[in-house]
Design an enzyme around this catalytic site. Structure first.
Site, PDB file in Angstrom:
ATOM      1  N   ASP A 178      -2.864 -32.220 -45.597  1.00  0.00           N
ATOM      2  CA  ASP A 178      -3.541 -33.052 -46.594  1.00  0.00           C
ATOM      3  C   ASP A 178      -4.512 -32.252 -47.448  1.00  0.00           C
ATOM      4  OD1 ASP A 178      -5.942 -32.802 -45.204  1.00  0.00           O
ATOM      5  OD2 ASP A 178      -5.839 -34.774 -44.261  1.00  0.00           O
ATOM      6  N   LYS A 235      -3.848 -35.360 -52.129  1.00  0.00           N
ATOM      7  CA  LYS A 235      -4.072 -35.934 -53.454  1.00  0.00           C
ATOM      8  C   LYS A 235      -3.642 -34.957 -54.548  1.00  0.00           C
ATOM      9  CE  LYS A 235      -8.019 -38.822 -52.135  1.00  0.00           C
ATOM     10  NZ  LYS A 235      -9.453 -39.089 -52.332  1.00  0.00           N
ATOM     11  N   MET A 254     -17.303 -39.865 -47.352  1.00  0.00           N
ATOM     12  CA  MET A 254     -16.614 -40.353 -48.551  1.00  0.00           C
ATOM     13  C   MET A 254     -17.479 -41.350 -49.325  1.00  0.00           C
ATOM     14  SD  MET A 254     -13.034 -41.049 -46.545  1.00  0.00           S
ATOM     15  CE  MET A 254     -13.917 -41.979 -45.286  1.00  0.00           C
TER      16      MET A 254
END
Length: 513
Positions: A41, A63, A178
């Site tokens: 990731d 992403k 986050m």
């Protein structure tokens, strides 16, 4: 979990840690070394992929442009599919798989599909970022508790599942994951539920990485400070009195070379020690080998000299490479250090002397001046007429030592022990960094490293690409090669050793702060 059957693979959910590739566990590395498929990731350091076999299938599931390349359901399906193919799969996840990593959801999907899995914990972002910022999450004088909280709850939640009352009352450390996009609302919630506006807060972006950025404020002003400088994710938010300890305990991002990108042009098999010294001082090191060490075209001249060692009075070894190659050849011929016999040994430089001592021989001479002229000056103090000298060398070594010793009346044999050749190409990532002007310093440790880089790039392009880059040379001879190509030498140590070069680089950057 049970061992995989003949037709079912094994899925390893491996915590990659928060950024520093050295923080992955030994078990995590072992899993990567066995992997047939690696699904990684956005937050997993790509350097870790080097542990995987060359033929492993690498799948990016993070992403792209701020949006997920694959959603969680697709990742779950992929893990099940690869497991049912009988593959050994590593799901490499930033931080720890079970701490805000959705690893639990992936394990649920695997369990439901009957695919075996194992979980390998990792250093979670809160722990890593706090430690590398000099902030202890707990401290007996401040707090005995810490809470990890998601800073961004799921979009499908109409009400917060976080107990803001309990987080706000008391003196426990709170770490939000986050939470940069929701920073202001999270800080306001803590204030509304009773936390003091003077409570220290730290934002840590890219914790444990060379790009780590730390912003300090208070509960009352951290959101304004972050907006003022455009502080961006990924980052963790640490709230609590322990943040005040950073000034005293800061150790990572205040190192003398922190944030400096340094290009090392040594041969790939020589760069490790030098790179480690720079890295320990905080530098980001990029290897760009401009020389490659290879065998001589023929071993016969050196082998013949080794078989006749008893005929020589002096053995002169001017580099670690020369010493290693000489003793390796000695061993391949079925001999050991005893073959040197009564022959005296000259070691040029402390590292060369160390390599010789490792082979069981104490050097008789270690000149204080490591240049060829310094070696010649030491021998000039001796009666050299009629002595026989063995001088194993690199193919492109300067002729000063053999020529001057012969002028003194010595008989000198100088067989080639290794050759310096140019690599087939320069690493693309190094060229990209030079083109993007993100390199702070380039190091040259021999004339060959300079001339080879010029030959591979062209001297005009070399000068252009190094505009604004500090040039660090190991000594006068190398500096002369730099200047002959139009380069300005910014850093040169008084003694031509790697340790002194690193010290001089550090001194240079301290002076321009």
């Amino acid at each position: 979990m049970s061992n995989p059957s003949q037709h079912t693979g094994m899925i390893y959910l491996v915590g990659a840690g928060p950024g520093d590739p050295g923080l992955i566990t030994l078990k995590g590395v072992e899993c990567l070394q066995r992997a047939q498929v690696v699904i990684y990731d956005y937050l997993a350091n790509e350097q870790l992929l080097a542990h995987a076999p060359a033929d492993a299938e690498l799948i990016y599931a993070g992403k792209i442009g701020g949006r997920h390349n694959q959603d969680q359901e697709e990742i779950n399906r992929l893990l099940v599919e690869k497991g049912r193919e009988g593959k050994i799969v590593v799901r490499l996840k930033g931080g720890d798989p079970f701490v805000f990593g959705r690893g639990g959801e992936e394990c649920e999907a695997l369990s439901a599909a009957g695919v075996p899995f194992q979980v390998v914990p990792g250093v979670t972002a809160a722990v890593g970022a706090a430690a590398y910022s000099g902030i202890p999450l707990t401290h007996r004088d401040f707090t005995a508790s810490v809470a990890f909280v998601t800073g961004h709850e799921g979009k499908d939640k109409s009400e917060s599942a976080i107990d803001w009352d309990r987080l706000s009352l008391g003196n426990g450390t709170v770490v939000f994951y986050m939470g940069i996009t929701t920073l202001r609302s999270n800080m306001e919630r803590l204030l509304r539920h009773g936390r003091s506006p003077e409570t220290p807060v730290a934002l840590v972006r890219w914790g444990t990485a060379p790009t780590q950025q730390v912003l300090i404020g208070t509960l009352g002003d951290i959101a304004d400070r972050a907006e003022a400088i455009g502080f961006k994710p990924p980052a963790v938010t640490i709230v609590g009195e322990v943040v005040a300890l950073r000034d005293r305990l800061r150790w990572f991002d205040n190192r003398p070379l922190f944030g400096r990108k340094i290009l090392v042009t040594r041969a790939a098999d020589q760069a490790g020690e030098f790179a480690a010294m720079l890295t320990d001082r905080g530098a980001t090191v990029m290897e760009c080998p401009t020389i490659k060490l290879v065998d001589p075209e023929s071993w016969e001249p050196l082998d013949s000299a080794i078989r006749s060692m008893s005929d020589y009075d002096w053995l002169v070894l001017t580099s670690v490479n020369g010493a290693r190659r000489f003793f390796q050849r000695l061993a391949l011929l079925g001999l050991d250090a005893r073959a040197v016999g009564t022959c005296r040994v000259c070691a040029v430089g402390p590292k060369t002397a160390e390599a010789i001592r490792a082979c069981g021989i104490l050097p008789d001479m270690v000149p204080s001046d490591y240049k060829a002229e310094g070696v010649v000056a030491e021998f000039a103090k001796l009666a050299m007429n009629g002595t026989r000298v063995l001088f194993p060398r690199a193919d492109k070594a300067r002729e000063v030592i053999p020529c001057e010793l012969k002028r003194m009346g010595a008989q000198v044999d100088s067989p080639v022990a290794y050759r310096n050749v140019m690599p087939d190409r320069l690493p693309p990532e190094a060229l990209f960094s030079l083109e993007k002007r993100t390199v702070d310093c380039i190091t040259f440790t021999s004339s060959s490293t300079v001339h080879n880089l010029a030959d591979m790039l062209g001297s005009d392009l070399l000068v252009n690409m190094l505009k604004g880059v500090s040039v660090a040379s190991i000594g006068a001879i190398t500096s002369k090669a730099c200047r002959s190509l139009g380069l300005k030498v910014d850093i040169e140590p008084p003694n031509s050793t790697l340790a002194h070069l690193v010290e001089e680089i550090e001194r240079h950057y301290r002076s321009i702060r």
